[in-house]
Design a protein around this motif. Structure first.
Motif, PDB file in Angstrom:
ATOM      1  N   ALA A 147       1.013  -1.428  -0.117  1.00 32.92           N
ATOM      2  CA  ALA A 147      -0.209   0.060   0.138  1.00 32.92           C
ATOM      3  C   ALA A 147       0.827   1.103   0.316  1.00 32.92           C
ATOM      4  CB  ALA A 147      -0.748   0.232   1.201  1.00 32.92           C
ATOM      5  N   CYS A 176      -4.107   0.681  -3.617  1.00 28.31           N
ATOM      6  CA  CYS A 176      -4.170  -0.404  -2.479  1.00 28.31           C
ATOM      7  C   CYS A 176      -4.917  -0.824  -2.150  1.00 28.31           C
ATOM      8  CB  CYS A 176      -5.034   1.272  -1.602  1.00 28.31           C
ATOM      9  SG  CYS A 176      -3.809   2.006  -1.240  1.00 28.31           S
ATOM     10  N   PHE A 177      -6.126  -1.495  -3.296  1.00 29.43           N
ATOM     11  CA  PHE A 177      -6.519  -2.367  -3.421  1.00 29.43           C
ATOM     12  C   PHE A 177      -5.694  -3.717  -4.188  1.00 29.43           C
ATOM     13  CE2 PHE A 177      -8.713  -4.725  -7.091  1.00 29.43           C
ATOM     14  CZ  PHE A 177      -9.676  -5.575  -6.455  1.00 29.43           C
ATOM     15  N   SER A 189      -3.555  -4.509  -1.289  1.00 34.01           N
ATOM     16  CA  SER A 189      -5.202  -5.905  -0.639  1.00 34.01           C
ATOM     17  C   SER A 189      -4.707  -7.395  -0.692  1.00 34.01           C
ATOM     18  CB  SER A 189      -6.294  -4.636  -0.173  1.00 34.01           C
ATOM     19  OG  SER A 189      -7.171  -5.370  -1.867  1.00 34.01           O
TER      20      SER A 189
END
Length: 203
Positions: free
Chosen positions: A32, A164-165, A168
């Motif tokens: 991230a 950030c996705f 993840s």
């Protein structure tokens, strides 16, 4: 500042492009924090194009076939380099927990270059921003600057969310070498396709 401007900007920013691809790759490969740094770099790469549009330099770029072509083909060459570097086993999209992460400077530098070497961005701002400035505006240059900065803010937020996705799902990618190999080829193909698209663009 109108709803139409914000909606149009969001659609333009969210559409997959070189910045989105690079930010996703940063999130997958380093997490991230790297994706947010990449989003920042891509956003900073927009600033010279905004300044060019505000000062009128974009008009010169639009009028000069030579200047446009030089910047365009430098951008194409850089995208092809990014494709090659992504495709390598030890390249940009190598994902493992033991890998030494790129420095913030390296990530920002690569991200800035991706947007900086795209002359269409200057012409985009030159054509896009004036549409949202009222004819009776006393200081159109100031308003163009404000609209451009809002566009940059939208870019950072959207790119950071993309990155950030990607971050993840990083652990799932690390644990599946076949998925990583497929992603590496997909990102490399995306850079090549974007380079080809840039090479075919006209002023």
């Amino acid at each position: 500042m109108t709803f139409e401007f914000l909606l149009t900007s969001l659609i333009v920013v969210a559409s997959p492009g070189t910045g989105v691809v690079y930010t996703l790759a940063a999130g997958l490969s380093q997490g991230a924090r790297a994706s947010i740094v990449a989003a920042l770099g891509c956003t900073l790469g927009i600033l010279p194009h905004l300044l060019a549009a505000v000062t009128g330099l974009a008009a010169i770029l639009h009028a000069s076939a030579t200047a446009f072509s030089v910047i365009k083909y430098l951008g194409v060459a850089y995208l092809l380099y990014m494709a090659w570097n992504t495709l390598r086993e030890n390249g940009a999209l190598r994902v493992d927990d033991q890998r030494q992460s790129k420095s913030v400077t390296n990530i920002v530098g690569e991200a800035v270059l991706i947007n900086l070497l795209n002359p269409k961005l200057s012409i985009f701002f030159f054509a896009f921003l004036p549409q949202f400035i009222a004819a009776e505006t006393v200081k159109p240059t100031s308003q163009m600057t404000v609209l451009g900065l809002v566009f940059m803010a939208i870019t950072f937020v959207v790119f950071a969310l993309y990155g950030c996705f990607a971050a993840s799902v990083r652990q799932q990618v690390v644990s599946r070498p076949a998925v990583l190999a497929w992603l590496r080829r997909s990102f490399a193909a995306a850079f090549v396709a974007l380079g080809a698209k840039l090479a075919l663009t006209q002023r």
